[in-house]
Design a protein around this motif. Structure first.
Motif, PDB file in Angstrom:
ATOM      1  N   LEU A 181       5.374 -17.636 119.245  1.00  0.00           N
ATOM      2  CA  LEU A 181       6.682 -17.492 118.613  1.00  0.00           C
ATOM      3  C   LEU A 181       7.609 -16.628 119.455  1.00  0.00           C
ATOM      4  CD1 LEU A 181       8.738 -17.594 116.263  1.00  0.00           C
ATOM      5  CD2 LEU A 181       7.476 -15.695 115.209  1.00  0.00           C
ATOM      6  N   VAL A 182       7.125 -15.475 119.899  1.00  0.00           N
ATOM      7  CA  VAL A 182       7.968 -14.554 120.662  1.00  0.00           C
ATOM      8  C   VAL A 182       8.341 -15.147 122.015  1.00  0.00           C
ATOM      9  CG1 VAL A 182       8.039 -12.305 121.800  1.00  0.00           C
ATOM     10  CG2 VAL A 182       7.093 -12.499 119.493  1.00  0.00           C
ATOM     11  N   VAL A 183       7.367 -15.727 122.721  1.00  0.00           N
ATOM     12  CA  VAL A 183       7.651 -16.317 124.034  1.00  0.00           C
ATOM     13  C   VAL A 183       8.625 -17.487 123.897  1.00  0.00           C
ATOM     14  CG1 VAL A 183       6.659 -17.548 126.003  1.00  0.00           C
ATOM     15  CG2 VAL A 183       5.474 -15.569 125.043  1.00  0.00           C
ATOM     16  N   GLY A 184       8.414 -18.339 122.896  1.00  0.00           N
ATOM     17  CA  GLY A 184       9.336 -19.447 122.668  1.00  0.00           C
ATOM     18  C   GLY A 184      10.731 -18.968 122.324  1.00  0.00           C
ATOM     19  N   PHE A 185      10.809 -17.912 121.528  1.00  0.00           N
ATOM     20  CA  PHE A 185      12.104 -17.324 121.158  1.00  0.00           C
ATOM     21  C   PHE A 185      12.836 -16.811 122.396  1.00  0.00           C
ATOM     22  CE2 PHE A 185      14.499 -13.498 119.876  1.00  0.00           C
ATOM     23  CZ  PHE A 185      15.348 -14.032 118.932  1.00  0.00           C
ATOM     24  N   VAL A 186      12.125 -16.094 123.264  1.00  0.00           N
ATOM     25  CA  VAL A 186      12.747 -15.549 124.477  1.00  0.00           C
ATOM     26  C   VAL A 186      13.202 -16.671 125.407  1.00  0.00           C
ATOM     27  CG1 VAL A 186      12.321 -14.194 126.567  1.00  0.00           C
ATOM     28  CG2 VAL A 186      11.499 -13.367 124.352  1.00  0.00           C
TER      29      VAL A 186
END
Length: 390
Positions: free
Chosen positions: A8-13
Protein backbone atom coordinates in the motif's frame (compact mmCIF):
# COMPACT_ATOMS: atom_id res chain seq x y z
CA UNK A 1 4.90 -3.58 8.75
CA UNK A 2 2.94 -6.33 6.98
CA UNK A 3 3.41 -7.11 3.30
CA UNK A 4 -0.04 -5.72 2.56
CA UNK A 5 0.79 -2.43 4.29
CA UNK A 6 4.16 -2.24 2.53
CA UNK A 7 2.52 -2.70 -0.88
CA UNK A 8 0.00 0.00 0.00
CA UNK A 9 2.68 2.51 0.99
CA UNK A 10 4.98 1.75 -1.97
CA UNK A 11 2.05 1.93 -4.40
CA UNK A 12 0.92 5.20 -2.84
CA UNK A 13 4.39 6.74 -3.20
CA UNK A 14 4.83 5.58 -6.80
CA UNK A 15 1.39 6.94 -7.67
CA UNK A 16 2.35 10.32 -6.22
CA UNK A 17 5.59 10.28 -8.24
CA UNK A 18 3.55 10.18 -11.47
CA UNK A 19 1.47 13.29 -10.77
CA UNK A 20 3.88 15.82 -12.33
CA UNK A 21 6.36 14.31 -14.85
CA UNK A 22 3.90 14.66 -17.75
CA UNK A 23 3.83 18.41 -17.02
CA UNK A 24 7.35 19.05 -15.69
CA UNK A 25 8.93 17.12 -18.56
CA UNK A 26 7.76 19.76 -21.05
CA UNK A 27 9.67 22.72 -19.64
CA UNK A 28 13.33 21.72 -20.32
CA UNK A 29 12.37 20.74 -23.87
CA UNK A 30 10.16 23.75 -24.55
CA UNK A 31 12.52 25.59 -26.91
CA UNK A 32 13.01 22.40 -28.95
CA UNK A 33 9.25 21.74 -29.00
CA UNK A 34 8.55 25.28 -30.19
CA UNK A 35 11.13 25.03 -32.99
CA UNK A 36 9.91 21.62 -34.12
CA UNK A 37 6.22 22.50 -34.00
CA UNK A 38 6.61 26.10 -35.20
CA UNK A 39 5.08 27.59 -32.05
CA UNK A 40 5.42 31.16 -30.74
CA UNK A 41 6.34 31.83 -27.07
CA UNK A 42 2.63 32.20 -26.31
CA UNK A 43 1.93 28.94 -28.11
CA UNK A 44 4.69 27.23 -26.18
CA UNK A 45 3.33 28.53 -22.90
CA UNK A 46 -0.11 27.34 -23.97
CA UNK A 47 1.04 23.70 -23.70
CA UNK A 48 1.37 24.07 -19.95
CA UNK A 49 -1.71 26.31 -19.86
CA UNK A 50 -3.82 23.62 -21.55
CA UNK A 51 -2.63 21.07 -19.02
CA UNK A 52 -3.33 23.32 -16.03
CA UNK A 53 -6.79 24.19 -17.43
CA UNK A 54 -7.52 20.47 -17.52
CA UNK A 55 -6.32 20.19 -13.91
CA UNK A 56 -9.06 22.64 -13.02
CA UNK A 57 -11.89 21.73 -15.35
CA UNK A 58 -11.81 17.97 -14.85
CA UNK A 59 -11.11 17.84 -11.12
CA UNK A 60 -14.86 17.56 -10.25
CA UNK A 61 -14.94 14.25 -12.13
CA UNK A 62 -13.01 12.65 -9.24
CA UNK A 63 -15.84 12.66 -6.64
CA UNK A 64 -18.25 11.25 -9.23
CA UNK A 65 -15.88 8.41 -10.11
CA UNK A 66 -15.03 7.78 -6.45
CA UNK A 67 -18.72 7.44 -5.61
CA UNK A 68 -19.17 4.76 -8.29
CA UNK A 69 -15.94 2.78 -8.46
CA UNK A 70 -14.05 3.86 -5.30
CA UNK A 71 -10.97 6.01 -4.77
CA UNK A 72 -8.51 3.17 -5.37
CA UNK A 73 -9.90 2.23 -8.79
CA UNK A 74 -10.10 5.92 -9.69
CA UNK A 75 -6.35 6.22 -9.11
CA UNK A 76 -5.66 3.08 -11.18
CA UNK A 77 -7.67 4.45 -14.10
CA UNK A 78 -5.81 7.75 -13.83
CA UNK A 79 -2.40 6.09 -14.10
CA UNK A 80 -3.45 4.20 -17.23
CA UNK A 81 -4.78 7.36 -18.87
CA UNK A 82 -1.55 9.24 -18.08
CA UNK A 83 0.35 6.53 -19.94
CA UNK A 84 -1.99 6.84 -22.92
CA UNK A 85 -1.72 10.64 -22.97
CA UNK A 86 2.09 10.87 -22.98
CA UNK A 87 2.32 8.29 -25.76
CA UNK A 88 -0.21 10.24 -27.85
CA UNK A 89 1.70 13.48 -27.21
CA UNK A 90 4.80 11.93 -28.75
CA UNK A 91 3.11 11.33 -32.10
CA UNK A 92 3.58 13.69 -35.05
CA UNK A 93 1.46 16.81 -35.34
CA UNK A 94 0.56 19.82 -33.21
CA UNK A 95 -2.90 18.38 -32.56
CA UNK A 96 -1.40 15.25 -30.98
CA UNK A 97 0.87 17.45 -28.85
CA UNK A 98 -2.04 19.37 -27.34
CA UNK A 99 -4.56 16.50 -27.19
CA UNK A 100 -2.08 14.10 -25.58
CA UNK A 101 -1.08 16.77 -23.07
CA UNK A 102 -4.73 17.45 -22.26
CA UNK A 103 -5.50 13.74 -21.83
CA UNK A 104 -2.58 13.21 -19.42
CA UNK A 105 -3.54 16.34 -17.49
CA UNK A 106 -7.16 15.20 -17.22
CA UNK A 107 -6.00 12.01 -15.53
CA UNK A 108 -3.73 14.01 -13.23
CA UNK A 109 -6.66 16.29 -12.35
CA UNK A 110 -8.76 13.35 -11.19
CA UNK A 111 -5.86 11.92 -9.21
CA UNK A 112 -4.96 15.29 -7.65
CA UNK A 113 -8.45 15.59 -6.20
CA UNK A 114 -8.56 11.95 -5.11
CA UNK A 115 -5.24 11.83 -3.25
CA UNK A 116 -6.25 13.83 -0.13
CA UNK A 117 -9.26 11.51 0.22
CA UNK A 118 -6.99 8.49 -0.18
CA UNK A 119 -4.80 9.84 2.64
CA UNK A 120 -7.86 10.29 4.85
CA UNK A 121 -9.16 6.82 3.92
CA UNK A 122 -5.99 4.72 4.21
CA UNK A 123 -4.01 6.73 6.80
CA UNK A 124 -6.58 8.47 9.05
CA UNK A 125 -4.28 8.53 12.09
CA UNK A 126 -1.30 9.90 10.12
CA UNK A 127 -2.78 12.55 7.85
CA UNK A 128 0.08 15.00 8.51
CA UNK A 129 2.81 12.47 7.73
CA UNK A 130 1.25 10.99 4.61
CA UNK A 131 0.25 14.39 3.27
CA UNK A 132 3.96 15.18 3.45
CA UNK A 133 4.86 11.87 1.81
CA UNK A 134 2.31 12.47 -0.95
CA UNK A 135 3.41 16.03 -1.68
CA UNK A 136 7.11 15.19 -1.52
CA UNK A 137 6.44 12.37 -3.99
CA UNK A 138 4.72 14.82 -6.33
CA UNK A 139 7.60 17.29 -6.31
CA UNK A 140 10.20 14.51 -6.50
CA UNK A 141 8.53 13.29 -9.67
CA UNK A 142 8.66 16.82 -11.09
CA UNK A 143 12.32 17.14 -10.13
CA UNK A 144 13.24 13.82 -11.71
CA UNK A 145 11.44 14.68 -14.94
CA UNK A 146 13.00 18.13 -15.27
CA UNK A 147 16.50 16.78 -14.54
CA UNK A 148 16.40 13.66 -16.70
CA UNK A 149 14.54 14.51 -19.91
CA UNK A 150 17.52 16.19 -21.61
CA UNK A 151 20.11 13.56 -20.55
CA UNK A 152 17.71 10.78 -21.60
CA UNK A 153 17.09 12.52 -24.92
CA UNK A 154 20.82 12.76 -25.56
CA UNK A 155 21.53 9.20 -24.44
CA UNK A 156 18.78 7.59 -26.50
CA UNK A 157 18.66 9.94 -29.49
CA UNK A 158 14.86 9.66 -29.41
CA UNK A 159 14.14 13.40 -29.56
CA UNK A 160 11.53 15.13 -27.44
CA UNK A 161 8.70 12.99 -28.85
CA UNK A 162 10.32 9.71 -27.84
CA UNK A 163 11.26 11.04 -24.41
CA UNK A 164 7.65 12.07 -23.85
CA UNK A 165 6.42 8.59 -24.72
CA UNK A 166 8.92 7.05 -22.26
CA UNK A 167 7.02 8.73 -19.42
CA UNK A 168 4.40 6.01 -19.87
CA UNK A 169 6.78 3.48 -18.29
CA UNK A 170 6.70 4.81 -14.68
CA UNK A 171 2.93 5.32 -14.94
CA UNK A 172 2.41 1.70 -15.96
CA UNK A 173 4.74 0.48 -13.20
CA UNK A 174 2.77 2.46 -10.61
CA UNK A 175 -0.48 1.04 -12.01
CA UNK A 176 0.86 -2.48 -11.59
CA UNK A 177 1.79 -1.84 -7.96
CA UNK A 178 -1.51 -0.09 -7.19
CA UNK A 179 -3.49 -2.97 -8.71
CA UNK A 180 -3.86 -4.89 -5.39
CA UNK A 181 -5.68 -1.89 -3.88
CA UNK A 182 -7.95 -1.55 -6.91
CA UNK A 183 -8.83 -5.26 -6.82
CA UNK A 184 -9.75 -5.12 -3.13
CA UNK A 185 -13.05 -4.14 -1.59
CA UNK A 186 -13.83 -0.53 -2.44
CA UNK A 187 -15.03 2.19 -0.11
CA UNK A 188 -17.21 4.48 -2.20
CA UNK A 189 -16.59 8.10 -1.30
CA UNK A 190 -17.03 11.60 -2.58
CA UNK A 191 -20.39 11.39 -4.35
CA UNK A 192 -23.70 13.04 -3.83
CA UNK A 193 -24.69 16.71 -3.82
CA UNK A 194 -24.43 17.31 -0.04
CA UNK A 195 -20.64 17.67 0.23
CA UNK A 196 -20.56 20.12 -2.69
CA UNK A 197 -23.48 22.19 -1.40
CA UNK A 198 -21.97 22.47 2.03
CA UNK A 199 -18.40 23.29 0.98
CA UNK A 200 -19.60 25.96 -1.43
CA UNK A 201 -21.34 27.77 1.43
CA UNK A 202 -18.20 27.98 3.58
CA UNK A 203 -15.92 31.04 3.51
CA UNK A 204 -13.03 28.78 4.50
CA UNK A 205 -13.48 26.91 1.22
CA UNK A 206 -12.87 30.07 -0.78
CA UNK A 207 -9.86 31.10 1.30
CA UNK A 208 -8.33 27.67 0.66
CA UNK A 209 -9.29 27.89 -3.02
CA UNK A 210 -7.57 31.27 -3.37
CA UNK A 211 -4.43 29.91 -1.72
CA UNK A 212 -4.47 26.81 -3.91
CA UNK A 213 -4.98 28.83 -7.09
CA UNK A 214 -2.38 31.51 -6.44
CA UNK A 215 0.34 29.15 -5.24
CA UNK A 216 -0.35 26.96 -8.28
CA UNK A 217 -0.16 29.99 -10.59
CA UNK A 218 3.21 31.11 -9.25
CA UNK A 219 4.47 27.51 -9.32
CA UNK A 220 3.40 26.69 -12.88
CA UNK A 221 4.81 29.96 -14.19
CA UNK A 222 8.22 28.83 -12.94
CA UNK A 223 7.70 25.26 -14.11
CA UNK A 224 6.93 26.47 -17.64
CA UNK A 225 9.44 29.30 -18.03
CA UNK A 226 12.26 29.02 -15.48
CA UNK A 227 14.76 27.25 -17.80
CA UNK A 228 13.98 29.71 -20.60
CA UNK A 229 14.54 32.67 -18.27
CA UNK A 230 17.99 31.37 -17.35
CA UNK A 231 18.88 30.47 -20.96
CA UNK A 232 18.01 33.99 -22.11
CA UNK A 233 20.06 35.37 -19.21
CA UNK A 234 23.09 33.57 -20.66
CA UNK A 235 23.22 30.13 -19.01
CA UNK A 236 23.49 26.90 -21.09
CA UNK A 237 20.33 24.85 -21.56
CA UNK A 238 21.50 21.87 -19.53
CA UNK A 239 22.44 24.08 -16.56
CA UNK A 240 19.06 25.80 -16.78
CA UNK A 241 17.38 22.40 -16.60
CA UNK A 242 19.48 21.46 -13.59
CA UNK A 243 18.41 24.68 -11.85
CA UNK A 244 14.77 23.72 -12.34
CA UNK A 245 15.59 20.29 -11.01
CA UNK A 246 17.34 21.81 -7.98
CA UNK A 247 14.37 23.93 -7.00
CA UNK A 248 12.11 20.90 -7.36
CA UNK A 249 14.45 18.72 -5.30
CA UNK A 250 14.50 21.31 -2.52
CA UNK A 251 10.71 21.21 -2.57
CA UNK A 252 10.86 17.50 -1.68
CA UNK A 253 12.42 18.22 1.70
CA UNK A 254 10.22 21.23 2.41
CA UNK A 255 7.01 19.45 1.46
CA UNK A 256 7.87 16.44 3.61
CA UNK A 257 8.87 18.36 6.75
CA UNK A 258 6.47 21.32 6.80
CA UNK A 259 3.13 19.40 7.00
CA UNK A 260 4.40 17.38 9.97
CA UNK A 261 5.31 20.58 11.82
CA UNK A 262 2.39 22.74 10.71
CA UNK A 263 -0.22 20.08 11.46
CA UNK A 264 0.62 19.96 15.16
CA UNK A 265 -1.44 23.05 15.97
CA UNK A 266 -4.79 24.46 14.83
CA UNK A 267 -3.21 27.39 12.96
CA UNK A 268 -0.94 27.23 9.91
CA UNK A 269 -0.74 31.03 9.40
CA UNK A 270 2.94 31.52 10.25
CA UNK A 271 3.99 28.64 8.00
CA UNK A 272 1.93 29.80 5.03
CA UNK A 273 3.05 33.44 5.26
CA UNK A 274 6.68 32.34 5.68
CA UNK A 275 6.42 30.14 2.58
CA UNK A 276 5.05 33.05 0.56
CA UNK A 277 7.87 35.37 1.65
CA UNK A 278 10.52 32.83 0.68
CA UNK A 279 8.92 32.49 -2.76
CA UNK A 280 9.01 36.28 -3.12
CA UNK A 281 12.74 36.21 -2.34
CA UNK A 282 13.29 33.60 -5.06
CA UNK A 283 11.41 35.68 -7.63
CA UNK A 284 13.40 38.78 -6.67
CA UNK A 285 16.68 36.93 -7.11
CA UNK A 286 15.69 35.91 -10.64
CA UNK A 287 14.56 39.45 -11.43
CA UNK A 288 17.57 41.34 -10.09
CA UNK A 289 20.50 38.91 -10.51
CA UNK A 290 19.58 35.74 -12.43
CA UNK A 291 23.18 34.71 -13.15
CA UNK A 292 24.58 35.70 -9.74
CA UNK A 293 24.20 32.82 -7.29
CA UNK A 294 21.35 31.22 -9.28
CA UNK A 295 21.65 28.10 -7.13
CA UNK A 296 20.82 30.13 -4.03
CA UNK A 297 17.73 31.65 -5.64
CA UNK A 298 16.54 28.17 -6.61
CA UNK A 299 17.01 26.82 -3.09
CA UNK A 300 15.04 29.70 -1.57
CA UNK A 301 12.36 29.42 -4.25
CA UNK A 302 12.11 25.66 -3.76
CA UNK A 303 11.63 25.89 0.00
CA UNK A 304 8.90 28.51 -0.44
CA UNK A 305 7.02 26.77 -3.22
CA UNK A 306 7.30 23.30 -1.72
CA UNK A 307 6.03 24.50 1.65
CA UNK A 308 3.16 26.48 0.09
CA UNK A 309 1.94 23.52 -1.97
CA UNK A 310 2.15 21.12 0.96
CA UNK A 311 0.35 23.53 3.28
CA UNK A 312 -2.52 24.04 0.85
CA UNK A 313 -3.06 20.28 0.60
CA UNK A 314 -2.62 19.79 4.34
CA UNK A 315 -5.35 22.33 5.06
CA UNK A 316 -7.63 20.53 2.58
CA UNK A 317 -7.02 17.20 4.34
CA UNK A 318 -7.28 18.50 7.91
CA UNK A 319 -10.44 20.60 7.88
CA UNK A 320 -13.19 18.08 6.86
CA UNK A 321 -14.17 15.09 8.98
CA UNK A 322 -14.37 12.22 6.43
CA UNK A 323 -12.96 11.13 3.04
CA UNK A 324 -16.12 12.14 1.15
CA UNK A 325 -15.97 15.67 2.54
CA UNK A 326 -12.21 15.89 1.92
CA UNK A 327 -12.73 14.84 -1.70
CA UNK A 328 -15.47 17.44 -2.16
CA UNK A 329 -13.36 20.25 -0.66
CA UNK A 330 -10.39 19.06 -2.70
CA UNK A 331 -12.49 19.13 -5.89
CA UNK A 332 -13.63 22.70 -5.30
CA UNK A 333 -10.28 24.09 -4.17
CA UNK A 334 -8.19 22.36 -6.82
CA UNK A 335 -10.62 22.78 -9.71
CA UNK A 336 -11.22 26.50 -9.26
CA UNK A 337 -7.63 27.01 -8.17
CA UNK A 338 -6.11 25.36 -11.22
CA UNK A 339 -8.38 27.29 -13.59
CA UNK A 340 -6.94 30.47 -12.05
CA UNK A 341 -3.44 29.02 -12.26
CA UNK A 342 -3.89 28.12 -15.93
CA UNK A 343 -3.71 31.78 -16.89
CA UNK A 344 -0.18 32.11 -15.52
CA UNK A 345 2.12 30.42 -18.06
CA UNK A 346 0.33 31.84 -21.11
CA UNK A 347 0.10 35.39 -19.70
CA UNK A 348 3.74 35.15 -18.66
CA UNK A 349 4.63 34.22 -22.23
CA UNK A 350 2.49 37.04 -23.63
CA UNK A 351 4.12 39.58 -21.30
CA UNK A 352 7.53 38.34 -22.43
CA UNK A 353 6.47 38.61 -26.06
CA UNK A 354 5.07 42.14 -25.68
CA UNK A 355 7.70 43.59 -23.35
CA UNK A 356 10.72 41.89 -24.91
CA UNK A 357 12.16 40.83 -21.56
CA UNK A 358 11.43 39.15 -18.26
CA UNK A 359 11.12 42.20 -15.99
CA UNK A 360 7.39 42.76 -16.58
CA UNK A 361 6.47 39.05 -16.22
CA UNK A 362 8.45 38.68 -12.98
CA UNK A 363 6.90 41.85 -11.53
CA UNK A 364 3.47 40.41 -12.33
CA UNK A 365 4.51 37.23 -10.52
CA UNK A 366 5.46 39.27 -7.45
CA UNK A 367 2.02 40.91 -7.49
CA UNK A 368 0.41 37.46 -7.55
CA UNK A 369 2.60 36.46 -4.59
CA UNK A 370 1.35 39.45 -2.60
CA UNK A 371 -2.22 38.24 -3.14
CA UNK A 372 -1.11 34.69 -2.25
CA UNK A 373 0.23 35.92 1.10
CA UNK A 374 -3.15 37.45 2.00
CA UNK A 375 -5.00 34.29 0.95
CA UNK A 376 -2.58 32.18 2.97
CA UNK A 377 -3.14 34.23 6.11
CA UNK A 378 -6.92 33.78 5.76
CA UNK A 379 -6.78 30.07 4.89
CA UNK A 380 -4.25 29.22 7.58
CA UNK A 381 -6.38 30.46 10.50
CA UNK A 382 -7.95 27.78 12.75
CA UNK A 383 -11.25 26.38 11.46
CA UNK A 384 -13.22 23.15 11.76
CA UNK A 385 -15.28 21.93 8.84
CA UNK A 386 -17.41 19.12 10.22
CA UNK A 387 -20.00 17.00 8.48
CA UNK A 388 -22.77 19.40 9.29
CA UNK A 389 -20.95 22.72 8.99
CA UNK A 390 -18.61 22.46 6.06
Amino acid sequence: MSLRSAVLVVGFVLTALNLRPAIAGVSPLLNEIMRDAGLSPAGGGAITTVMVVCLGVFGPVAPLLASRIGLDRTLLAGLLVIALGVVLRGLDGVAALYVGSALAATAIAVMNVSMPGVVKQHFPARVNLFTGVYVSGVVAGAAAASALVIPVERATGFGWRGVSALLAVPALLAALLWLPQALGKQTLAGGGPRPFRTVLRSRVTWYVTALMGLQSLTFYVMLAWLPTIFVEAGLPADQAGYLLSLTNLVQVGASLAVPVLAGRGPSQVSYVVGACLLTVAGYLGMLLAPTTLPWLWMIVLGVGQGAAFALALLIIALRPADPAAVTALSAVAQSVGYVVAALGPMLFGLLRQVSGGWTAPLLAGLAALAAQTVAGWLAGRPATLGKANL
